[in-house]
Design an enzyme around this catalytic site. Structure first.
Site, PDB file in Angstrom:
ATOM      1  N   GLY A  71      11.745  52.499  29.021  1.00  0.00           N
ATOM      2  CA  GLY A  71      10.883  51.648  28.204  1.00  0.00           C
ATOM      3  C   GLY A  71       9.985  50.777  29.066  1.00  0.00           C
ATOM      4  CB  THR A  72      10.667  48.923  32.209  1.00  0.00           C
ATOM      5  OG1 THR A  72      11.749  48.163  31.658  1.00  0.00           O
ATOM      6  CG2 THR A  72       9.899  48.086  33.206  1.00  0.00           C
ATOM      7  CG  ASN A 152      15.050  42.095  23.455  1.00  0.00           C
ATOM      8  OD1 ASN A 152      13.944  41.729  23.102  1.00  0.00           O
ATOM      9  ND2 ASN A 152      15.609  41.675  24.567  1.00  0.00           N
ATOM     10  CD  GLN A 180      16.934  46.624  21.476  1.00  0.00           C
ATOM     11  OE1 GLN A 180      17.799  47.098  20.743  1.00  0.00           O
ATOM     12  NE2 GLN A 180      17.184  46.330  22.743  1.00  0.00           N
ATOM     13  CB  SER A 200      14.416  52.925  26.379  1.00  0.00           C
ATOM     14  OG  SER A 200      15.335  53.005  27.434  1.00  0.00           O
ATOM     15  CB  ALA A 201      17.000  58.237  26.082  1.00  0.00           C
ATOM     16  CG  HIS A 202      19.258  52.854  28.188  1.00  0.00           C
ATOM     17  ND1 HIS A 202      19.852  51.622  28.035  1.00  0.00           N
ATOM     18  CD2 HIS A 202      18.032  52.624  28.692  1.00  0.00           C
ATOM     19  CE1 HIS A 202      18.991  50.687  28.448  1.00  0.00           C
ATOM     20  NE2 HIS A 202      17.882  51.271  28.843  1.00  0.00           N
ATOM     21  CB  THR A 238       9.318  67.172  39.560  1.00  0.00           C
ATOM     22  OG1 THR A 238       8.467  67.715  40.572  1.00  0.00           O
ATOM     23  CG2 THR A 238      10.142  68.285  38.938  1.00  0.00           C
ATOM     24  CB  CYS A 328      15.997  41.861  31.389  1.00  0.00           C
ATOM     25  SG  CYS A 328      15.831  43.607  31.293  1.00  0.00           S
TER      26      CYS A 328
HETATM   27  N1  PLP Z   1      11.869  46.540  25.477  1.00  0.00           N
HETATM   28  C1  PLP Z   1      12.926  46.080  24.812  1.00  0.00           C
HETATM   29  C2  PLP Z   1      12.730  45.411  23.492  1.00  0.00           C
HETATM   30  C3  PLP Z   1      14.223  46.224  25.335  1.00  0.00           C
HETATM   31  O1  PLP Z   1      15.270  45.744  24.667  1.00  0.00           O
HETATM   32  C4  PLP Z   1      14.377  46.873  26.590  1.00  0.00           C
HETATM   33  C5  PLP Z   1      15.702  47.023  27.212  1.00  0.00           C
HETATM   34  O2  PLP Z   1      16.512  46.114  27.220  1.00  0.00           O
HETATM   35  C6  PLP Z   1      13.229  47.351  27.243  1.00  0.00           C
HETATM   36  C7  PLP Z   1      11.994  47.180  26.657  1.00  0.00           C
HETATM   37  C8  PLP Z   1      13.315  48.032  28.569  1.00  0.00           C
HETATM   38  O3  PLP Z   1      13.791  49.354  28.436  1.00  0.00           O
HETATM   39  P1  PLP Z   1      14.396  50.107  29.712  1.00  0.00           P
HETATM   40  O4  PLP Z   1      15.757  49.557  29.941  1.00  0.00           O
HETATM   41  O5  PLP Z   1      14.415  51.546  29.299  1.00  0.00           O
HETATM   42  O6  PLP Z   1      13.484  49.855  30.842  1.00  0.00           O
END
Ligand code: PLP
Length: 391
Positions: A71-72, A152, A180, A200-202, A238, A328
């Site tokens: 996601g970042t 989040n 989210q 973001s898949a996780h 890749t 974070c």
């Molecule tokens: N944006 C939001 C709202 C999130 O909650 C998060 C992860 O905590 C991210 C972005 C970042 O995603 P990633 O961990 O895949 O970099």
């Protein structure tokens, strides 16, 4: 000791089926998707199948999905390219954004001289869209609006359909961090006119290090990683075939079971609200997270009626993995920006936020353990405070 996991907004455990699908790719599909031989093309087909699957979910074209590492990265790519390649001179954002958006916006201000305006939330964490529209109209500068879909920390949901409509009417670009909400709810981007979004898949039982950016066709957005022509030259390097297949499997499982997962989680969430209210005198809930069907169902933001900055550590020692806010920022000594925005000074001084984030695996027994542990911590603090007063 078996850990109780209540930090699903930070990340989620991998599903068995996702692990199996990924292991199979690692063992059998080692070809480079850019190679023209059959092993390479077999890997390419796996990626394209997931791209089509994601596009179907969002009601968009497969060409509008660009796989990234997270996601970042997706949020960085979108915001930076809007400034570097699309002539954006002003960004409208909010203090509620995830750090990967907030810091990228600040970076564009510092290094590129972009004007930045922030929308302030009210005490519930909501934005006034009339105020937003007035702010949008207050300048002729080419503007990017970046506002997250689901917060989040407190789970508030933005009306992205209406924000997108206002943006279109005022010629502004609209990016929404949908990390989210992606997979947890239906999203139809043929109806919601957002220009850019992220995933973001996780966050839905897929692997870390795998995500995508939605980039609407014709936007002219470019990549920030240069090199080969992968991902339509928008993201060189890749492809992470195994990660992309993991994302696809996780999305398939979530979408096939979304109603069942959502109703289980909503029931557990209500149980958590009821038990906390019963056992912790004076407990409150932040934002819209405790309102039925108002916020994101996976997040409950609790405001405990006592000050204990060590609560996360204490709960961890009792076998409960949980965050106070965003993962974070949880190592930071500064209070969360989101809490600073919605709480007053007295609340900040006398209360402790705790984010309970659920998955379909969460049980009522786990919630009983959490509530019991919090009640124990509250009682110990009361005794300690009384001893200090008597000294
Ligand atoms: N944006 C939001 C709202 C999130 O909650 C998060 C992860 O905590 C991210 C972005 C970042 O995603 P990633 O961990 O895949 O970099």
């Amino acid at each position: 000791m078996n850990k109780i996991y209540l930090d699903n907004a930070a990340t989620t455990p991998l599903s068995e089926e996702v692990i199996d699908a990924m292991v199979s790719v690692l063992k059998n599909n080692y070809g480079n998707p850019s190679s023209t031989h059959s092993l390479g093309q077999a890997a390419k087909i796996l990626i394209e199948n997931v791209r089509r699957q994601v596009a179907d979910y969002l009601h968009v074209s497969p060409a509008e999905i660009i796989f990234t590492s997270c996601g970042t990265e997706s949020n960085n790519m979108i915001i930076k390219s809007c400034v570097n390649h699309l002539g954006v001179e002003r960004i409208i954002s909010s203090p509620m954004e995830h750090k990967c958006v907030a810091e990228t916006v600040l970076d564009m201000k510092k290094r590129k001289g972009v004007e930045v305006a922030y929308l302030r939330p009210d005490q519930k964490g909501d934005f006034d869209l009339t105020q937003f529209e007035a702010l949008l109209k207050s300048s002729d500068k080419k503007t990017l609006v970046t506002l997250m879909h689901a917060n989040n920390e407190i789970g508030n949901l933005l009306d992205i359909k209406e924000v997108a409509r206002i943006c279109k009417e005022n010629n502004a670009l609209f990016h929404s961090d949908t990390v989210q909400s992606m997979a947890h709810m239906d999203l139809d981007f043929s109806d919601i006119q957002v220009d850019f979004a992220s995933c973001s898949a996780h966050k839905f039982h897929g692997p870390k290090g795998s995500g995508f950016a939605f980039i609407r066709k014709g936007s002219g957005l470019k990549g920030i990683i240069t090199g080969g022509p992968q991902e339509r030259s928008l993201r060189a390097g890749t492809e992470n075939v195994c990660g992309i297949v993991g994302l696809g499997k996780a999305l398939e499982l979530y979408l096939n079971n979304m109603n069942e997962y959502a109703s289980h989680i909503k029931e557990i969430k209500q149980y958590t609200i009821d038990q906390l209210t019963k056992k912790i005198n004076g407990v409150k809930f932040n934002g819209r997270s405790a309102e039925k069907d108002a916020g994101l169902y996976t997040v409950l933001s609790v405001l405990l009626p006592f000050k204990d900055p060590m609560i996360g550590l204490k709960l961890d020692m009792k076998g409960i993995a949980i965050s106070q806010g965003s993962a974070c920022s949880s190592g930071a000594s500064k209070p969360s920006m989101v809490m600073m925005m919605i709480l007053d000074e007295e609340e900040m001084a006398k209360t402790t936020p705790l984010r309970v984030s659920f998955s379909h695996l969460t049980t009522k027994q786990e919630i009983d353990s959490l509530v019991g542990a919090v009640a124990e911590i509250a009682a110990t603090l009361q005794i300690e405070n009384a001893n200090v007063l008597h000294r």
